[in-house]
Structures are given as structure tokens and as C-alpha cells.
Design a protein around this motif. Structure first.
Motif, PDB file in Angstrom:
ATOM      1  N   ILE A 159      44.939  36.883  39.010  1.00 15.67           N
ATOM      2  CA  ILE A 159      44.848  38.062  38.156  1.00 15.67           C
ATOM      3  C   ILE A 159      45.228  37.612  36.753  1.00 15.67           C
ATOM      4  O   ILE A 159      46.275  37.007  36.549  1.00 15.67           O
ATOM      5  CB  ILE A 159      45.785  39.184  38.636  1.00 15.67           C
ATOM      6  CG1 ILE A 159      45.407  39.604  40.049  1.00 15.67           C
ATOM      7  CG2 ILE A 159      45.731  40.362  37.678  1.00 15.67           C
ATOM      8  CD1 ILE A 159      46.359  40.597  40.671  1.00 15.67           C
ATOM      9  N   ARG A 160      44.346  37.901  35.811  1.00  8.11           N
ATOM     10  CA  ARG A 160      44.594  37.556  34.406  1.00  8.11           C
ATOM     11  C   ARG A 160      44.702  38.832  33.586  1.00  8.11           C
ATOM     12  O   ARG A 160      44.056  39.816  33.873  1.00  8.11           O
ATOM     13  CB  ARG A 160      43.449  36.728  33.831  1.00  8.11           C
ATOM     14  CG  ARG A 160      43.338  35.357  34.375  1.00  8.11           C
ATOM     15  CD  ARG A 160      42.217  34.629  33.614  1.00  8.11           C
ATOM     16  NE  ARG A 160      41.901  33.388  34.257  1.00  8.11           N
ATOM     17  CZ  ARG A 160      42.496  32.235  34.018  1.00  8.11           C
ATOM     18  NH1 ARG A 160      43.451  32.175  33.130  1.00  8.11           N
ATOM     19  NH2 ARG A 160      42.134  31.144  34.654  1.00  8.11           N
ATOM     20  N   LYS A 161      45.479  38.778  32.531  1.00 10.67           N
ATOM     21  CA  LYS A 161      45.569  39.881  31.581  1.00 10.67           C
ATOM     22  C   LYS A 161      44.598  39.586  30.440  1.00 10.67           C
ATOM     23  O   LYS A 161      44.582  38.473  29.906  1.00 10.67           O
ATOM     24  CB  LYS A 161      46.992  40.018  31.055  1.00 10.67           C
ATOM     25  CG  LYS A 161      47.200  41.256  30.213  1.00 10.67           C
ATOM     26  CD  LYS A 161      48.639  41.380  29.800  1.00 10.67           C
ATOM     27  CE  LYS A 161      49.184  42.644  30.406  1.00 10.67           C
ATOM     28  NZ  LYS A 161      50.560  42.898  29.987  1.00 10.67           N
ATOM     29  N   TRP A 191      44.220  44.965  29.855  1.00 11.70           N
ATOM     30  CA  TRP A 191      44.069  45.292  31.268  1.00 11.70           C
ATOM     31  C   TRP A 191      44.136  44.011  32.079  1.00 11.70           C
ATOM     32  O   TRP A 191      44.065  42.915  31.537  1.00 11.70           O
ATOM     33  CB  TRP A 191      42.762  46.034  31.528  1.00 11.70           C
ATOM     34  CG  TRP A 191      41.540  45.188  31.433  1.00 11.70           C
ATOM     35  CD1 TRP A 191      40.839  44.622  32.465  1.00 11.70           C
ATOM     36  CD2 TRP A 191      40.860  44.764  30.243  1.00 11.70           C
ATOM     37  NE1 TRP A 191      39.782  43.886  31.993  1.00 11.70           N
ATOM     38  CE2 TRP A 191      39.770  43.959  30.628  1.00 11.70           C
ATOM     39  CE3 TRP A 191      41.066  44.980  28.877  1.00 11.70           C
ATOM     40  CZ2 TRP A 191      38.898  43.383  29.716  1.00 11.70           C
ATOM     41  CZ3 TRP A 191      40.195  44.399  27.983  1.00 11.70           C
ATOM     42  CH2 TRP A 191      39.129  43.618  28.395  1.00 11.70           C
ATOM     43  N   GLU A 192      44.306  44.178  33.373  1.00 11.64           N
ATOM     44  CA  GLU A 192      44.339  43.033  34.283  1.00 11.64           C
ATOM     45  C   GLU A 192      43.036  42.984  35.061  1.00 11.64           C
ATOM     46  O   GLU A 192      42.479  44.026  35.422  1.00 11.64           O
ATOM     47  CB  GLU A 192      45.528  43.146  35.230  1.00 11.64           C
ATOM     48  CG  GLU A 192      46.843  43.013  34.498  1.00 11.64           C
ATOM     49  CD  GLU A 192      48.045  43.161  35.397  1.00 11.64           C
ATOM     50  OE1 GLU A 192      47.893  43.483  36.597  1.00 11.64           O
ATOM     51  OE2 GLU A 192      49.161  42.960  34.895  1.00 11.64           O
ATOM     52  N   VAL A 219      48.595  35.934  35.623  1.00 12.77           N
ATOM     53  CA  VAL A 219      49.683  36.905  35.788  1.00 12.77           C
ATOM     54  C   VAL A 219      50.195  36.881  37.224  1.00 12.77           C
ATOM     55  O   VAL A 219      51.386  36.955  37.471  1.00 12.77           O
ATOM     56  CB  VAL A 219      49.201  38.326  35.425  1.00 12.77           C
ATOM     57  CG1 VAL A 219      50.256  39.362  35.735  1.00 12.77           C
ATOM     58  CG2 VAL A 219      48.792  38.392  33.980  1.00 12.77           C
TER      59      VAL A 219
END
Length: 87
Positions: free
Chosen positions: A4-6, A16-17, A83
Motif C-alpha cells: 500500500i502506497r500513499k 490517498w492510499e 505504507v
């Protein structure tokens, strides 16, 4: 393992993620042109490309094209490194 990246939109400032990659049960592909997301069941013979999107782009396993969910801009970039990880 998926990640999961921001992301941040350079036009409106929205953050947003976004889920990316391969988990135990599913694989997430993103269109390289419009950023649309498609989730499919994970198999051992997955491909780097899934097929064509309605916009004319190609669904790819690893693409940095991210569409802002607030203003639909493609002028976005990862804000941080990973993240979290997901399965």
C-alpha cells in the motif's frame, strides 16, 4: 506480498492510499493510462499485463499511473515509500 502506497495529487493536494501488487488471494492491476484498478484471483501463472482497459491503456501489474479519486487528475505521485504490506 502486495503493498500500500500513499499518493498525492499535484493538482488538488488530495492524498490517498492505493493497493498495488500481488497478495495471497488476489492480484491488483492498474491501467497505465487512466489508473483504473482491476483485482483478479491470484494464480501461480500470473502475467505482468492483464489486457486492455476501456480507455485504450493496458492493465499492468506494476504501474505508477494513479488517478486522483477527488479530481480525476493523473498528475499524481507517490508521497512516501511503502505504507503497509497486504496479503
Amino acid at each position: 506480498m502486495g503493498k500500500i502506497r500513499k499518493y498525492i495529487c499535484q493538482d488538488c493536494g488530495n492524498t490517498w492510499e492505493r493497493m498495488e501488487g500481488i497478495g495471497m488471494l488476489s492480484i491488483i492491476y492498474h491501467c497505465d493510462k487512466c489508473g483504473d484498478q482491476k483485482m483478479v484471483e491470484a494464480t501461480s501463472d500470473y502475467k505482468e499485463e492483464l489486457g486492455n482497459c476501456q480507455c485504450g491503456g493496458t492493465y499492468k501489474l506494476e504501474t505508477m499511473a494513479a488517478k486522483c479519486p477527488e479530481c480525476n487528475s493523473m498528475n499524481t505521485s507517490p508521497e512516501d515509500d511503502v505504507v503497509a504490506l497486504w496479503d
